[in-house]
Write an enzyme that holds these catalytic residues in place. Structure first.
Site, PDB file in Angstrom:
ATOM      1  N   SER A  92       0.864  -1.184   0.000  1.00 33.37           N
ATOM      2  CA  SER A  92       0.000   0.000   0.000  1.00 33.37           C
ATOM      3  C   SER A  92       0.907   1.243   0.000  1.00 33.37           C
ATOM      4  CB  SER A  92      -0.941  -0.059   1.202  1.00 33.37           C
ATOM      5  OG  SER A  92      -1.921   0.941   1.116  1.00 33.37           O
TER       6      SER A  92
ATOM      7  N   HIS B 292      -2.803  -0.985  -3.316  1.00 37.98           N
ATOM      8  CA  HIS B 292      -3.979  -0.116  -3.144  1.00 37.98           C
ATOM      9  C   HIS B 292      -3.832   1.113  -4.028  1.00 37.98           C
ATOM     10  CE1 HIS B 292      -4.509  -1.962   1.123  1.00 37.98           C
ATOM     11  NE2 HIS B 292      -5.137  -2.669   0.199  1.00 37.98           N
TER      12      HIS B 292
ATOM     13  N   ASP C  34      -4.764  -4.333   5.932  1.00 41.71           N
ATOM     14  CA  ASP C  34      -5.036  -5.306   4.882  1.00 41.71           C
ATOM     15  C   ASP C  34      -3.857  -6.268   4.750  1.00 41.71           C
ATOM     16  OD1 ASP C  34      -6.335  -6.593   2.832  1.00 41.71           O
ATOM     17  OD2 ASP C  34      -5.973  -5.044   1.316  1.00 41.71           O
TER      18      ASP C  34
END
Lengths: 191, 278
Positions: free
Chosen positions: A14, A41, A134
């Site tokens: 991310s 992401h 995540d």
């Protein structure tokens, strides 16, 4: 099914993804590298430039995944913006528009869980830099299925929250620097 | 891939549940892409409060009221009005000029879910002056979704996104012309439904029902396995008039389909295909 790779790598990243992947992906050798599926992401409304960006720097082929695409060795697949990327047990990739998980679509957990199911002990999963949770749950599924879990050393990550969450959920995960991860994956083979 | 070994218990349970749904209720998910089905069934099991998929199966077999709740998990579709504005821009600028040459038109939104894409197309056709000569078919297998589509009521907090998408699609009017807002909801004008037929139709088990000029089926077939995708694409091929148009989702394509030779790329980057003339 002899041409279907028995092993695979999944990566989740991310905040700080570009820098981290720039260390790892260019070092992967062409042809022999197992298929690599990656969730980064990215904002949903943008056309992602990740695959083009890395194709120019890498020896492996770098693609944005399309639905029901066959999974091939020596290829890196990025999840497209605004879709989840999943691995089927028959050697194909799938996309889904299901709702975001932990506010993320694509979701690292969704990729990791499906890949753990498809590849079992043949899977290596890597959680890189990021500022959310995540990937932790997905990494636990990988460990449960007998796969190898690797987490970027939180002290060296641009954003440490995601690797920290992954380590907290999977205490047995290997903790490595980016260079160590690159070397590890360089030696990975698809069969 | 993992060595073929004994099947995991949960995989067996899922296979049996899908068989049960088919034999008892004629809902056929057996050829859906399994990775997503599995995820959705695990969610259903947890949220409906069952300890195993087998327990869920027993309940749904003996209690028909459980069926719509389970279908809610298996067929849930999340969309937006004018999702991927560039797709609607391409329809507007490149497909509409062709459609305008026909005296009457049929448009099919296959897998319409709660109707976001249907309303997008009706508004676009109205803006382009083709609505009055067009009959729209909106189909889905989920009755609850069809009812929502027919109601045309969406949460107000989604309207800002819809409005921005509409603008970026080249919208020639203001989206606010088409709805009235009250109590946190936007209710779309019933005049938009005047030329729409809502119907229960399955791409898995049902057949051709009319000759279409445009079929839009976006992010529906990603939930199918390849053989089932081919069935659906074959159905679209048979349904389309010669030189009719098929629009798919941004990451879908006909590359892997047995029917790919029946279609030409029309707007390649937007996944809009045209049925060949022969």
């Amino acid at each position: 099914m002899s041409d279907v790779p028995e092993k695979a790598v999944v990566i989740g990243a991310s905040a700080g993804a570009l820098e981290a992947l720039s260390v790892i992906l260019p070092q992967l050798p062409a042809d022999v590298t197992p298929p690599v599926m990656i969730v980064v992401h990215v904002p949903p409304d943008k056309r992602s430039v990740l695959s083009e960006l890395f194709q120019a720097k890498c020896r492996v082929a770098v693609l944005e995944a399309e639905d029901k695409e066959p999974i091939r060795s020596g290829t890196v697949y990025f999840a497209p913006p605004d879709y989840h990327l999943l691995v089927e047990t028959n050697g194909l990739l799938s996309l889904s528009s299901d709702e975001p998980v932990l506010f993320s679509r694509p979701s690292i957990d969704v990729l990791f869980e499906s890949a753990a199911d498809a590849y079992g002990a043949g899977l290596t999963a890597v959680v890189l830099s990021g500022a959310n949770q995540d990937g932790a749950q997905g990494l636990a599924s990988v460990v449960e299925a007998g796969g190898t879990a690797i987490v970027q050393d939180p002290d060296t990550a641009f954003a440490s929250a995601m690797p920290q969450a992954a380590v907290a959920m999977c205490p047995t995960a290997l903790i490595m620097s980016l260079e160590e991860i690159a070397t590890y994956l360089q030696k990975a083979r698809s069969a | 891939m993992e060595m073929p070994g004994p099947e995991k218990v949960e995989d067996i349970e899922i296979r049996l549940l899908l068989e049960a749904l088919y034999h008892q209720y004629h809902y056929d998910f057996r050829n859906y892409a399994m990775a997503s089905v599995k995820r959705r069934l695990k969610q259903a099991r947890e949220q409906l409060g069952f300890s195993t998929i087998s327990a869920l199966q027993e309940k749904v077999l003996h209690d028909p009221s459980m069926l719509p709740r389970l279908l809610g998990f298996l067929t849930v579709q999340v969309s937006e009005m004018f999702r991927d504005p560039s797709y609607f821009k391409a329809i507007r600028e490149q497909v509409i000029p062709h459609l305008g040459t026909y005296p009457s038109l049929k448009v099919w939104v296959a897998g319409c879910s709660a109707g976001e894409e249907l309303y997008s197309l009706v508004i676009l056709f109205r803006e382009e002056g083709l609505e009055e000569r067009t009959l729209f078919y909106a189909t889905d297998i989920n009755q609850d979704a069809l009812r929502m589509a027919e109601a045309g009521i969406y949460s107000l907090d989604r309207i800002q996104q819809f409005t921005e998408n509409h603008r970026r699609s080249g919208g020639k009017s203001s989206l606010s012309d088409y709805y009235t807002a009250a109590y946190g909801h936007a209710s779309f004008d019933k005049s938009l439904r005047q030329r729409v037929v809502f119907s229960d139709h399955s791409l898995v088990t049902d057949a051709v029902f009319a000759e279409m000029h445009l079929i839009s089926c976006r992010n529906v077939m990603i939930y199918f396995d390849r053989p089932l995708q081919d069935r659906a694409i074959g159905l679209f091929k048979e349904s389309l008039t010669r030189k009719g148009f098929l629009g798919l989702g941004a990451k879908e394509n006909l590359r892997f389909s047995a029917h790919s030779s029946a279609f030409n790329d029309f707007v390649r980057e937007e996944k809009i295909y045209q049925r060949c003339a022969t």
